[in-house]
Design a protein around this motif. Structure first.
Motif, short mmCIF file in Angstrom:
data_model
loop_
_atom_site.label_atom_id
_atom_site.label_comp_id
_atom_site.label_asym_id
_atom_site.label_seq_id
_atom_site.Cartn_x
_atom_site.Cartn_y
_atom_site.Cartn_z
N ALA A 1 0.84 -1.20 0.00
CA ALA A 1 0.00 0.00 0.00
C ALA A 1 0.87 1.25 0.00
CB ALA A 1 -0.91 0.00 1.22
N LYS A 2 0.29 2.36 -0.45
CA LYS A 2 1.02 3.63 -0.41
C LYS A 2 0.44 4.62 0.58
CE LYS A 2 -1.24 5.76 -4.48
NZ LYS A 2 -0.95 6.35 -5.81
N GLY A 3 -0.50 4.15 1.43
CA GLY A 3 -1.01 5.04 2.47
C GLY A 3 -2.52 4.97 2.61
N ARG A 4 -3.07 5.96 3.37
CA ARG A 4 -4.50 6.12 3.58
C ARG A 4 -5.06 5.10 4.58
NH1 ARG A 4 -6.74 10.81 0.97
NH2 ARG A 4 -5.80 11.01 -1.09
N ALA A 5 -4.94 5.40 5.85
CA ALA A 5 -5.48 4.53 6.90
C ALA A 5 -6.96 4.85 7.10
CB ALA A 5 -4.70 4.70 8.20
N TRP A 6 -7.77 4.38 6.17
CA TRP A 6 -9.20 4.67 6.20
C TRP A 6 -9.93 3.62 7.04
CZ3 TRP A 6 -11.41 6.93 0.99
CH2 TRP A 6 -10.80 8.16 0.73
N ALA A 7 -11.24 3.53 6.87
CA ALA A 7 -12.10 2.77 7.78
C ALA A 7 -11.73 1.29 7.85
CB ALA A 7 -13.56 2.92 7.36
N SER A 8 -12.02 0.71 9.02
CA SER A 8 -11.60 -0.66 9.30
C SER A 8 -12.68 -1.37 10.12
CB SER A 8 -10.30 -0.64 10.10
OG SER A 8 -10.52 -0.01 11.36
N ASP A 9 -12.46 -2.66 10.34
CA ASP A 9 -13.26 -3.43 11.28
C ASP A 9 -12.40 -4.57 11.81
OD1 ASP A 9 -15.44 -4.03 12.83
OD2 ASP A 9 -16.58 -5.01 11.25
N VAL A 10 -12.79 -5.14 12.94
CA VAL A 10 -11.96 -6.12 13.61
C VAL A 10 -12.84 -7.20 14.23
CG1 VAL A 10 -11.94 -4.79 15.76
CG2 VAL A 10 -10.08 -6.41 15.29
N VAL A 11 -12.33 -8.43 14.26
CA VAL A 11 -13.07 -9.54 14.84
C VAL A 11 -12.07 -10.51 15.48
CG1 VAL A 11 -13.06 -11.06 12.81
CG2 VAL A 11 -14.98 -11.16 14.41
N LYS A 12 -12.51 -11.24 16.49
CA LYS A 12 -11.68 -12.27 17.10
C LYS A 12 -12.13 -13.62 16.58
CE LYS A 12 -10.13 -14.05 21.58
NZ LYS A 12 -10.29 -13.95 23.07
N ARG A 13 -11.14 -14.43 16.15
CA ARG A 13 -11.45 -15.78 15.70
C ARG A 13 -10.20 -16.65 15.83
NH1 ARG A 13 -14.07 -18.19 10.05
NH2 ARG A 13 -15.03 -19.97 11.09
N HIS A 14 -10.40 -17.91 16.21
CA HIS A 14 -9.28 -18.84 16.40
C HIS A 14 -8.28 -18.30 17.42
CE1 HIS A 14 -11.06 -20.65 12.93
NE2 HIS A 14 -10.49 -19.86 12.03
#
Length: 322
Positions: free
Chosen positions: A89-102
């Motif tokens: 990537a060259k940048g842009r820390a835009w929207a995200s989501d996170v989950v726990k698994r394993h």
């Protein structure tokens, strides 16, 4: 009884503050909240807005993570990853989501691709919700050339990740066009074709969650509609619908055209995180995360949620006593 309540509050460190201010995390400007509840704590991930007061674009290089055990006292856990974590990537820390698994934590994020024109979705993984996260693939999961529904460069943004009770993981994302796909159990590969979800007036920020209502599973697909944006949602009996529109649940902002929601449950209460631009010096590119507490109606629908300057009241979990 009052003495007992005071003693409990002191034990949890919440006696001095009974409600968090809205917005949160001053003096940092933050946006696009993603929420993970784990081990009696809320972990809130947000992109950091770094634009100057007169800036004309989003300047975002990193995500921050904050945690709380009582919805009032937040700990800045630092920077779990940056856009530069993804070498492609060259940048842009835009929207995200996170989950726990394993037993691991999977972070799905929007960045701008260095060689494939347009935005892309990457996957990072960590053994801790506070990081450090590392690139789980070494390449993008979704690139702009994989979706041809629009000719804009930013139609592959705003991922939301949802793992159902049967173990199936679902990824929803998009701008202008809402897209969805299954993920394999390894959480790093698509498991089938990308499909389009027809949603009138959809702009961005899809978010998928589920609740039991009168003994039945109800799936909630919320999103931003129109521009300037307001938060709307639909309900359905499965992760793929069929979807019934339920209307608007949060009004548009006055100082920024965007708004980005994440619904979650913590310690028996319901909350929505979102962003506005109400911190001093805030604006279109200097946004600020806030949280509201609300209660679902008896039929499972979400009421209209007003933005407030006083956030949730103290709701300490057992983790506060550890």
């Amino acid at each position: 009884m009052k003495k007992l309540l005071l003693a409990a509050a002191l034990a949890c460190g919440v006696a001095a503050v009974h409600a968090a201010p809205n917005p949160l995390f001053a003096p940092l400007y933050t946006a696009d909240p993603a929420v993970l509840v784990d081990g009696g704590r809320v972990y809130l991930f947000a992109g950091r807005d770094e634009a100057e007061p007169e800036g004309k674009d989003y300047v975002m290089h990193e995500w921050r993570v904050f945690s709380t055990c009582d919805m009032v006292n937040w700990k800045d856990e630092g920077v779990p990853l940056k856009a530069a974590t993804f070498g492609w990537a060259k940048g842009r820390a835009w929207a995200s989501d996170v989950v726990k698994r394993h037993g691991r934590y999977w972070f799905y994020s929007t960045v701008e691709h260095a060689t494939v024109p347009g935005f892309a979705i990457g996957v990072a993984v960590s053994d801790s919700p506070t990081g450090p996260f590392v690139d789980a693939r070494g390449s993008a999961l979704i690139t702009n050339d994989m979706t041809k529904q629009t000719d804009i460069a930013w139609d592959d943004i705003d991922p939301t990740i949802f793992v159902d009770d049967d173990g199936q993981a679902w990824l929803y994302w998009g701008n202008t066009v809402l897209k969805a796909a299954k993920l394999k159990a390894n959480m790093t590969e698509l498991d089938g074709p990308i499909t389009v979800v027809p949603v009138a007036n959809f702009v961005e920020a899809p978010y998928l969650h589920k609740r039991k209502v009168r003994g039945k599973n109800v799936y909630y697909l919320s999103y931003s509609q129109h521009f300037p944006e307001e938060t709307a949602y639909m309900t359905g009996p499965s992760p793929t619908g069929p979807w019934t529109p339920q209307g608007v649940v949060m009004e548009r902002n006055t100082k920024t055209k965007t708004i980005h929601q994440a619904f979650f449950e913590f310690n028996g209460k319901s909350y929505v995180a979102y962003h506005n631009a109400e911190l001093p010096g805030g604006g279109e590119f200097r946004r600020s995360v806030a949280i509201e507490e609300f209660s679902y109606r008896t039929d499972g629908t979400i009421p209209f949620i007003h933005q407030t300057k006083t956030g949730p009241k103290a709701n300490p979990s057992a983790a506060c006593r550890r």
